[in-house]
Design an enzyme around this catalytic site. Structure first.
Site, PDB file in Angstrom:
ATOM      1  N   ASP A   1      41.741  96.174   1.233  1.00 27.62           N
ATOM      2  CA  ASP A   1      40.355  96.770   2.535  1.00 27.62           C
ATOM      3  C   ASP A   1      41.626  97.589   3.363  1.00 27.62           C
ATOM      4  O   ASP A   1      42.414  97.026   3.889  1.00 27.62           O
ATOM      5  CB  ASP A   1      40.304  95.566   2.983  1.00 27.62           C
ATOM      6  CG  ASP A   1      38.510  95.768   3.410  1.00 27.62           C
ATOM      7  OD1 ASP A   1      38.013  97.185   3.338  1.00 27.62           O
ATOM      8  OD2 ASP A   1      37.997  95.161   3.909  1.00 27.62           O
TER       9      ASP A   1
ATOM     10  N   ASN B   1      31.079  97.506  -5.581  1.00 23.96           N
ATOM     11  CA  ASN B   1      31.558  99.231  -5.113  1.00 23.96           C
ATOM     12  C   ASN B   1      31.008 100.454  -6.031  1.00 23.96           C
ATOM     13  O   ASN B   1      30.606 100.954  -5.450  1.00 23.96           O
ATOM     14  CB  ASN B   1      33.015  98.886  -5.413  1.00 23.96           C
ATOM     15  CG  ASN B   1      33.995  98.564  -4.483  1.00 23.96           C
ATOM     16  OD1 ASN B   1      34.749  97.754  -4.924  1.00 23.96           O
ATOM     17  ND2 ASN B   1      33.944  97.997  -3.282  1.00 23.96           N
TER      18      ASN B   1
HETATM   19  C1  FPP Z   1      38.092  98.977  -0.076  1.00 20.56           C
HETATM   20  O1  FPP Z   1      38.982  99.256   0.891  1.00 20.56           O
HETATM   21  C2  FPP Z   1      39.230  98.997  -1.609  1.00 20.56           C
HETATM   22  C3  FPP Z   1      38.364  99.774  -2.267  1.00 20.56           C
HETATM   23  C4  FPP Z   1      36.842  99.675  -2.547  1.00 20.56           C
HETATM   24  C5  FPP Z   1      38.836 100.415  -3.274  1.00 20.56           C
HETATM   25  C6  FPP Z   1      40.679  99.817  -3.989  1.00 20.56           C
HETATM   26  C7  FPP Z   1      41.895 100.351  -4.457  1.00 20.56           C
HETATM   27  C8  FPP Z   1      43.149 101.092  -4.488  1.00 20.56           C
HETATM   28  C9  FPP Z   1      43.684 100.057  -3.295  1.00 20.56           C
HETATM   29  C10 FPP Z   1      43.100 102.122  -4.428  1.00 20.56           C
HETATM   30  C11 FPP Z   1      43.446 101.827  -5.871  1.00 20.56           C
HETATM   31  C12 FPP Z   1      43.569 101.164  -6.800  1.00 20.56           C
HETATM   32  C13 FPP Z   1      44.493 100.646  -7.685  1.00 20.56           C
HETATM   33  C14 FPP Z   1      45.102  99.380  -8.264  1.00 20.56           C
HETATM   34  C15 FPP Z   1      45.464 102.093  -8.100  1.00 20.56           C
HETATM   35  P1  FPP Z   1      37.550 100.351   1.678  1.00 20.56           P
HETATM   36  O2  FPP Z   1      37.493 101.578   1.168  1.00 20.56           O
HETATM   37  O3  FPP Z   1      36.530  99.206   1.649  1.00 20.56           O
HETATM   38  O4  FPP Z   1      37.695 100.744   3.280  1.00 20.56           O
HETATM   39  P2  FPP Z   1      37.700 100.676   4.714  1.00 20.56           P
HETATM   40  O5  FPP Z   1      36.760  99.271   4.423  1.00 20.56           O
HETATM   41  O6  FPP Z   1      38.066 100.596   5.316  1.00 20.56           O
HETATM   42  O7  FPP Z   1      35.955 101.410   4.667  1.00 20.56           O
END
Ligand code: FPP
Length: 261
Positions: A38, A86
């Site tokens: 996250d 998501n």
């Molecule tokens: C949460 O951060 C992250 C995600 C919803 C996606 C996770 C994806 C990756 C780490 C990169 C791609 C993955 C792979 C396996 C190649 P957020 O977007 O909710 O962050 P925030 O809470 O700060 O907005």
């Protein structure tokens, strides 16, 4: 003596093993680590970049953490890459995440093969775009015989849906007399989950300072140790991952019992 010899032999297979294992007890390496990745969005916002840049950097951290987990001798690593919730994000972000996932699955194939890592996927993967499921299926097949570590990507995954799906399948099997009602136990239910055959996570890590589980492996984490760090996912490095495992090794796991003398 035999024991020490065995450990040394095993360590020769891992890159930089001597460095990464410094200070870690080789007998207390968690078997299964789950990670709620996250903070990509906040990482980008802090730098006045768009959220996609944050996800791109997050994918770099995925590479670092997978390599590091393999070096440490973790047998199962499960990454929460995309939740059922998501899908509700703006279409451009969802599409960018899918593109990133596809790129990762293509670019990491050699790394997975070289390091004997088996790829696994859990979740409603049928909801992923066709071009993503195609590369995913190819990578799953390609790495199916690897035995060094299982890297599970939770994709379009939700813990409640997983449990509901298991309950529905159990009901169906009961109606068809494949199982008796008296056979329905937690052990049986575990066999109906995506994670059947995998041990429950010993440790769940969540980055970015949020202290919640967000529908991740709800059934499986009943007795997992939880570690929350304020570090945003793109900033998590090998040293901190190592320190988290070290912290885990200092914990006393009791599984609801009293500590042994
Ligand atoms: C949460 O951060 C992250 C995600 C919803 C996606 C996770 C994806 C990756 C780490 C990169 C791609 C993955 C792979 C396996 C190649 P957020 O977007 O909710 O962050 P925030 O809470 O700060 O907005």
């Amino acid at each position: 003596m035999t024991c020490i010899k065995k450990k040394r032999k095993k360590s020769l297979n891992f890159k930089n093993e001597s460095k990464i294992s410094d200070g870690l007890d080789p007998d207390k390496i968690p078997t299964h680590v789950g990670i709620i990745m996250d903070g990509n969005g906040r990482w980008a916002k802090k730098r006045k970049l768009n959220r996609i840049n944050g996800h791109n950097r997050g994918a770099e951290t995925v590479r670092t953490v997978v390599r590091s987990a393999r070096e440490m001798g973790i047998s199962f690593l499960t990454l929460y890459a995309f939740s059922t919730e998501n899908w509700e994000r703006p279409k451009t972000e969802v599409m960018a995440l899918m593109k990133l996932l596809k790129r990762f699955l293509v670019e990491e194939q050699n790394e997975l093969l070289e390091n004997n890592i088996r790829l696994n996927a859990i979740g409603q993967t049928h909801r992923l775009p066709k071009d993503v499921t195609q590369v995913l299926d190819y990578a799953l097949e390609l790495t199916a015989k690897n035995s060094g570590m299982v890297l599970t990507l939770a994709l379009s995954y939700g813990g409640r849906s997983e449990i509901a799906m298991a309950a529905a399948k159990i009901a169906e099997d009961a109606v068809r007399h494949k199982i008796e009602l008296g056979e329905i136990t937690p052990e049986l239910l575990s066999k109906y989950l995506y994670t059947h055959g995998m041990p429950d996570p010993d440790l769940v890590i969540r980055t970015s300072g949020e202290m919640r589980i967000s529908n991740f492996l709800l059934w499986q984490i009943a007795y997992s140790e939880i570690y929350f760090t304020h570090t945003l996912w793109p900033d998590l490095d090998k040293a901190e991952f190592h320190a988290i495992i070290k912290d885990y090794q200092l914990r006393q796991r009791r599984f609801g019992k009293i500590p042994s003398e």
